[in-house]
Design a protein around this motif. Structure first.
Motif, PDB file in Angstrom:
ATOM      1  N   ASN A  54     115.559   2.960  42.259  1.00 25.16           N
ATOM      2  CA  ASN A  54     116.613   3.708  42.861  1.00 25.16           C
ATOM      3  C   ASN A  54     116.958   4.613  41.659  1.00 25.16           C
ATOM      4  OD1 ASN A  54     116.093   3.703  46.124  1.00 25.16           O
ATOM      5  ND2 ASN A  54     117.564   1.320  45.724  1.00 25.16           N
ATOM      6  N   GLN A  55     117.191   3.849  40.304  1.00 20.33           N
ATOM      7  CA  GLN A  55     117.810   4.744  39.088  1.00 20.33           C
ATOM      8  C   GLN A  55     116.781   6.046  39.210  1.00 20.33           C
ATOM      9  OE1 GLN A  55     120.735   3.566  37.759  1.00 20.33           O
ATOM     10  NE2 GLN A  55     120.791   2.365  39.047  1.00 20.33           N
ATOM     11  N   LEU A  56     115.793   6.145  39.438  1.00 24.91           N
ATOM     12  CA  LEU A  56     114.806   7.736  39.251  1.00 24.91           C
ATOM     13  C   LEU A  56     115.285   8.668  39.859  1.00 24.91           C
ATOM     14  CD1 LEU A  56     111.491   5.637  39.412  1.00 24.91           C
ATOM     15  CD2 LEU A  56     112.763   5.570  37.131  1.00 24.91           C
ATOM     16  N   SER A  57     114.544   9.125  39.432  1.00 24.57           N
ATOM     17  CA  SER A  57     114.948  11.112  40.822  1.00 24.57           C
ATOM     18  C   SER A  57     114.197  10.949  41.770  1.00 24.57           C
ATOM     19  CB  SER A  57     115.135  12.053  39.411  1.00 24.57           C
ATOM     20  OG  SER A  57     113.703  12.297  39.411  1.00 24.57           O
ATOM     21  N   LYS A  58     114.700  11.573  42.746  1.00 25.62           N
ATOM     22  CA  LYS A  58     114.198  12.146  44.059  1.00 25.62           C
ATOM     23  C   LYS A  58     112.905  11.947  44.059  1.00 25.62           C
ATOM     24  CE  LYS A  58     114.048  13.415  47.994  1.00 25.62           C
ATOM     25  NZ  LYS A  58     114.360  15.034  49.272  1.00 25.62           N
ATOM     26  N   GLU A  59     112.236  13.208  42.725  1.00 22.97           N
ATOM     27  CA  GLU A  59     110.925  12.991  42.304  1.00 22.97           C
ATOM     28  C   GLU A  59     110.525  12.266  41.712  1.00 22.97           C
ATOM     29  OE1 GLU A  59     113.819  14.996  41.397  1.00 22.97           O
ATOM     30  OE2 GLU A  59     113.770  16.565  42.964  1.00 22.97           O
ATOM     31  N   HIS A  60     110.646  11.386  41.062  1.00 17.56           N
ATOM     32  CA  HIS A  60     109.701  10.762  40.827  1.00 17.56           C
ATOM     33  C   HIS A  60     109.751   9.291  41.090  1.00 17.56           C
ATOM     34  CE1 HIS A  60     111.181  12.461  36.558  1.00 17.56           C
ATOM     35  NE2 HIS A  60     109.989  12.320  36.611  1.00 17.56           N
ATOM     36  N   ARG A  61     110.879   9.052  41.966  1.00 20.09           N
ATOM     37  CA  ARG A  61     110.734   7.924  42.976  1.00 20.09           C
ATOM     38  C   ARG A  61     109.398   7.812  44.019  1.00 20.09           C
ATOM     39  NH1 ARG A  61     116.432   7.352  43.260  1.00 20.09           N
ATOM     40  NH2 ARG A  61     116.490   8.731  45.953  1.00 20.09           N
ATOM     41  N   GLU A  62     109.847   9.745  44.795  1.00 15.87           N
ATOM     42  CA  GLU A  62     109.071  10.227  46.263  1.00 15.87           C
ATOM     43  C   GLU A  62     107.253  10.023  45.108  1.00 15.87           C
ATOM     44  OE1 GLU A  62     110.518  13.558  47.091  1.00 15.87           O
ATOM     45  OE2 GLU A  62     111.659  12.780  48.669  1.00 15.87           O
ATOM     46  N   ALA A  63     106.932  10.272  44.373  1.00 18.15           N
ATOM     47  CA  ALA A  63     105.900  10.358  43.128  1.00 18.15           C
ATOM     48  C   ALA A  63     105.254   9.036  43.359  1.00 18.15           C
ATOM     49  CB  ALA A  63     105.439  10.959  41.881  1.00 18.15           C
ATOM     50  N   ILE A  64     105.755   7.744  42.790  1.00 19.17           N
ATOM     51  CA  ILE A  64     105.565   6.627  42.491  1.00 19.17           C
ATOM     52  C   ILE A  64     105.212   6.162  44.143  1.00 19.17           C
ATOM     53  CG2 ILE A  64     106.435   4.451  41.952  1.00 19.17           C
ATOM     54  CD1 ILE A  64     107.508   5.546  39.633  1.00 19.17           C
ATOM     55  N   ARG A  65     106.145   6.434  45.196  1.00 18.14           N
ATOM     56  CA  ARG A  65     106.112   5.208  46.437  1.00 18.14           C
ATOM     57  C   ARG A  65     105.346   6.158  47.078  1.00 18.14           C
ATOM     58  NH1 ARG A  65     111.964   6.293  48.084  1.00 18.14           N
ATOM     59  NH2 ARG A  65     112.702   4.348  47.763  1.00 18.14           N
ATOM     60  N   GLU A  66     104.789   6.674  46.732  1.00 12.77           N
ATOM     61  CA  GLU A  66     102.875   7.656  47.752  1.00 12.77           C
ATOM     62  C   GLU A  66     102.488   7.127  46.673  1.00 12.77           C
ATOM     63  OE1 GLU A  66     103.352   9.462  50.195  1.00 12.77           O
ATOM     64  OE2 GLU A  66     104.898   9.357  50.232  1.00 12.77           O
ATOM     65  N   THR A  67     102.280   7.533  44.994  1.00 13.13           N
ATOM     66  CA  THR A  67     100.917   6.621  45.073  1.00 13.13           C
ATOM     67  C   THR A  67     100.448   5.238  44.469  1.00 13.13           C
ATOM     68  OG1 THR A  67     101.846   7.062  42.902  1.00 13.13           O
ATOM     69  CG2 THR A  67     100.035   8.710  43.770  1.00 13.13           C
TER      70      THR A  67
END
Length: 184
Positions: free
Chosen positions: A128-141
């Motif tokens: 949750n401390q990451l930016s939205k873009e980085h968090r979404e990329a990690i979640r999806e992959t």
């Protein structure tokens, strides 16, 4: 047993049980045959077979007054008693749950889920401390186990952008986790 020994035995130990002489005769004449028979009945389990022979002798001793020491009558009686003891033993074993040798199990370990829960909370907080873009990329992959191309299509960005976001997002996540005391 020679007569002198019998007389000496009676004087030293009192009157013998009427089945004592019968048991000596049975063991001498049928002991080996009965042991071979019970070993076959027990599937080669020598200890069990010996226990069955002992129980057979006990029952012969209890019935000493009824048994006549003639091979054509006694041997079938002994085999029948031994077979019934084995059948009872098999039924008894099937009726009970299988025994487990606890000495071979070693120490039972109970997983402590508390540490796993704390790490999961810490990782979620760091994500949750990451930016939205980085968090979404990690979640999806990583979390949804999608390929870079699948994640790119879902996120609406080029595959190279997904790779870059995952790379920098993981570096930042690793740094945040180290700050919280969670290391690889």
């Amino acid at each position: 047993m020679p007569e002198q020994l019998r007389v000496h035995h009676r004087r030293a130990h009192g009157p013998a049980h009427p089945g004592a002489e019968l048991l000596e005769w049975l063991d001498l004449n049928f002991g080996r045959r009965l042991l071979r028979f019970t070993t076959a009945l027990t599937g080669g389990d020598r200890q069990w077979a010996e226990d069955v022979v002992q129980e057979t002798w006990l029952r012969a001793w209890r019935n000493a007054g009824k048994l006549r020491p003639e091979a054509d009558e006694v041997l079938p009686w002994l085999f029948t008693v031994a077979r019934r003891i084995v059948v009872d033993g098999v039924r008894h074993r099937k009726a009970r749950p299988t025994e487990v040798d606890l000495t071979q199990l070693g120490e039972a370990t109970v997983r402590d889920e508390a540490e796993h829960v704390v790490i999961s909370i810490t990782v979620a907080d760091a994500l949750n401390q990451l930016s939205k873009e980085h968090r979404e990329a990690i979640r999806e992959t990583y979390l949804r186990d999608r390929t870079v191309n699948e994640a790119a299509r879902i996120l609406g960005v080029p595959p190279g952008t997904v790779k870059s976001r995952v790379y920098y997002g993981l570096r930042m996540l690793n740094q945040l986790l180290q700050e919280r005391g969670v290391t690889r």
